[in-house]
Enzyme design. Structure first.
Site, mmCIF file in Angstrom:
data_model
loop_
_atom_site.group_PDB
_atom_site.id
_atom_site.type_symbol
_atom_site.label_atom_id
_atom_site.label_comp_id
_atom_site.label_asym_id
_atom_site.label_seq_id
_atom_site.Cartn_x
_atom_site.Cartn_y
_atom_site.Cartn_z
ATOM 1 C CG ASP A 30 37.618 -1.321 -25.526
ATOM 2 O OD1 ASP A 30 37.805 -1.657 -24.227
ATOM 3 O OD2 ASP A 30 36.829 -0.482 -25.977
ATOM 4 C CD GLU A 55 32.512 -2.470 -24.120
ATOM 5 O OE1 GLU A 55 32.480 -1.360 -24.834
ATOM 6 O OE2 GLU A 55 33.368 -2.514 -23.441
ATOM 7 C CD GLU A 76 36.156 5.490 -24.175
ATOM 8 O OE1 GLU A 76 36.064 4.564 -25.274
ATOM 9 O OE2 GLU A 76 35.924 5.321 -23.277
#
Length: 717
Positions: free
Chosen positions: A382, A410, A308
């Site tokens: 993820d 998240e 990332e």
């Protein structure tokens, strides 16, 4: 003017409301007064006088914790009952115990490791004793908290014989906290680390944080975000880190720092961060030495590299081994370790994001230094509501792998949604890799027992913030607690953990415990149902990951777009990861791959993760895929409605403040569960062309409405 009896009534109302207010700050260390007189008397009779052996800071903490716990749970009777009793509670490490006590313990010390503890009832010289001991003072402290848990959960403390050790070495919280006190993927306020006022202002909350972690056996904390800022390694900030380390040390907690790979350039004045460059190697050695001069028990570095946009060894045509081993060499003289994250994916890999970590790391099995452990997320994408276990588990027998779970939510509705994550953790830990045949579970890989690995670890991305109740939602304290308990023993059941947490945090009343425990145990499946049923994944809205966004298709990298994962079209839905597609199933052992490849054998909870399936495909219950998926979305909504009904019945068993906190959040969760159901079904209906089943509530808004929603200030982004 108020009459006297009116004043008394008013005072009673105010006083009672004050007594029953509870902001949740004490977490599972409530130490609530034990109402049963007979139980209190049994405890008072059995405990006797407190006799610490040794005078270290850790033993003193244990003494104060016992006094706090007994004083609160047993009341003033505890102090008065100790005056004439012959019984004693003796606690201290092996080196500080009397010879007579050691004789009573026999060979028990051979059964524990350096952090383990022994709690044993013994009788000698006409007296009864409870012994809490271990090889180290920290082991004794863990024993103290375990003993207090027995009282909190109203268990017998007669004829005790408890011998226990953590099954995993490194039990670590990862804080994704930034130096400006924002928290990436944080949903409970700002960071608890007040960097600006450290090192001189030491918030009492730091000590309470250490107490909470020690009580569940956690022994490490990574203070800063994996998307690191190199400034944390400067003297100005190392002084602040040192102050926190000094607070945590007597609780058995080491501090770790996320090291930004490009730090030699950003704060070191070098022109490169090439891990094979002599000046870079020397810079890291000197920086590491500087850290250990301040913090002798510094744990080591966590590294996010070449992921990332983060810098890493691949920037210099080097590999993960080059980068990790360079840092490991710097840490080795001091006993430090490198936790090197395997969360990597690239826009240049057009095949399947789920395959990349395995592809990059497995070929290097056995090449990492002994003080390197590879930190692997529980699934290959993820932190989704449900993912099959990561194929790296069981695939690197010569390299220690460290589990990484996400405690913060998240992709799970943030702190608004009540979900008991130990069910997710349990599912992953119990998954069978088949590396050495049936029974080669993920838990056995990470605790080292599968291949005799000596360095073992587990990490949890923290859900902690500076909200007064720590996690924004009182029920979500259970996920911090549950992670710690599973880090200590990955074979514990989620049901046992829920039972423990409820009794310590709220009440031992079975009328309360039974329905709320069931509500917690069902909550994870409810979230999967109304978000991503039947193996759907990563269909959250972009960036902030708040709410549904299965339509997102305009991002610059294909694997950032939800359409990349569900691949819905007129023919069906799902990501083909079998040999006819990306062949990601080949990264699993043949026994596992065969199950995932076969539509007849694959668990339907993973169906769309591994297969692109026609809309009229018949599920095992005889329903078409479209109808079955729609009914799953509805089931999730109905489950949240049931959670609300269950909680509403508990008003008489819970203090007003926490009852209302959870009640309001459950109502938001219900509203958002319907949002997920309606938005996703309207979007996918464009491709299926089929009507909604009769039992599914019809949306009250249009797809255009849902697609128009924007959340520019969603927290944690």
């Amino acid at each position: 003017m108020l009459k006297k009896n009116h004043f008394i009534l008013l005072f009673s109302i105010v006083f009672c409301n004050y007594i029953f207010a509870n902001d949740g700050y004490k977490l599972w260390l409530e130490y609530s007064y034990i109402k049963s007189e007979s139980l209190r008397k049994d405890y008072l009779k059995t405990i006797g006088k407190l006799v610490p052996s040794g005078h270290s800071e850790t033993i003193n903490i244990g003494l104060e914790e016992l006094k706090r716990g007994f004083g609160s749970m047993l009341g003033s009777e505890f102090l008065s009952s100790n005056k004439n009793t012959k019984n004693t509670l003796v606690f201290g490490s092996k080196a500080n115990l009397d010879k007579d006590v050691l004789i009573q313990l026999g060979n028990a010390f051979n059964e524990i490791n350096e952090e383990g503890f022994i709690i044993k009832s013994v009788a000698f010289k006409g007296k009864n004793h409870i012994i809490i001991t271990g090889k180290t003072d920290v082991g004794v402290l863990y024993g103290v908290y375990n003993f207090l848990r027995l009282l909190q959960t109203n268990q017998s403390i007669e004829k005790l014989h408890i011998i226990d050790s953590p099954k995993i070495n490194l039990r670590v919280l990862n804080h994704w906290d930034n130096l400006d006190r924002t928290v990436e993927r944080g949903y409970a306020g700002f960071s608890i680390w007040d960097w600006h006022r450290l090192p001189d202002y030491l918030d009492p909350r730091y000590t309470d944080y250490a107490r909470a972690n020690a009580s569940i056996g956690l022994n490490g904390t990574v203070l800063n975000n994996v998307n690191a800022n190199a400034i944390i390694l400067t003297p100005q900030y190392l002084e602040k880190v040192e102050a926190l380390a000094n607070i945590f040390r007597p609780y058995g907690i080491k501090v770790y720092l996320t090291a930004r790979f490009s730090a030699p350039i950003e704060i070191g004045g070098l022109e490169t961060a090439d891990p094979l460059d002599y000046n870079v190697i020397n810079w890291w050695k000197e920086k590491t030495k500087e850290i250990y001069q301040r913090i002798p028990d510094f744990g080591g570095f966590l590294v996010k590299a070449n992921s990332e946009g983060q810098p890493g060894p691949q920037n210099y045509d080097r590999n993960h081994v080059d980068g990790a081993n360079m840092l490991a060499n710097a840490l080795e003289p001091f006993g430090g370790i490198v936790m090197w994250r395997a969360f990597v994916y690239s826009e240049h890999d057009a095949s399947d994001r789920a395959k990349q970590a395995y592809t990059e790391f497995v070929p290097y099995d056995g090449q990492f230094k002994d003080n390197v452990i590879i930190q692997v997320k529980n699934g290959a994408i993820d932190f989704q509501p449900r993912e099959p276990f990561h194929p790296m588990f069981g695939a690197m027998p010569k390299t220690p792998l460290m589990m990484e779970f996400q405690i913060t939510q998240e992709y799970l509705g943030f702190s608004t949604h009540s979900i008991f994550l130990p069910k997710l953790y349990e599912e992953t830990l119990h998954a069978d890799t088949y590396r050495k045949g049936k029974g080669s579970t993920v838990a056995k890989d990470i605790d080292g027992s599968l291949d005799g690995k000596r360095l073992t670890g587990i990490a949890g991305v923290s859900n902690i913030g500076n909200d007064i109740n720590w996690t924004g939602n009182s029920l979500l304290q259970a996920n911090w607690y549950g992670f710690g308990r599973l880090a200590w023993n990955p074979y514990l059941s989620a049901e046992t953990i829920a039972d423990e947490w409820l009794k310590q945090t709220f009440s031992n009343n079975e009328t309360f415990i039974k329905p709320i425990k069931q509500m917690m145990l069902d909550s994870r499946e409810a979230v999967v149902n109304y978000m991503t049923p039947l193996g759907l994944h990563h269909i959250m809205d972009t960036g902030h990951h708040y709410g549904p966004g299965p339509w997102v298709s305009n991002l610059s990298r294909p694997e950032w777009n939800p359409v990349y994962y569900h691949k819905a079209d007129s023919l069906g839905i799902g990501f083909d990861r079998t040999p006819t597609g990306s062949n990601a199933t080949a990264q699993y052992a043949p026994e596992v791959a065969n199950v995932f490849n076969d539509l007849k054998s694959i668990p339907e909870q993973d169906l769309l993760w591994f297969h692109h399936v026609p809309w009229d495909y018949k599920l095992k219950n005889g329903k078409t895929l479209w109808n079955g998926m729609a009914l799953k979305y509805q089931e999730g909504v109905d489950q949240v409605a049931s959670m609300i009904k269950t909680w509403d019945k508990m008003e008489n068993y819970v203090d007003v403040e926490r009852f209302n906190n959870i009640k309001m959040l459950l109502n938001i969760q219900y509203k958002e569960a319907k949002w997920w159901r309606d938005a996703c079904l309207l979007y996918f209906q464009q491709f299926s062309g089929m009507p909604l089943p009769e039992d599914v509530e019809k949306p009250t808004q249009t797809l255009d409405y849902f697609q128009s929603l924007k959340f520019p200030f969603a927290p944690g982004n």
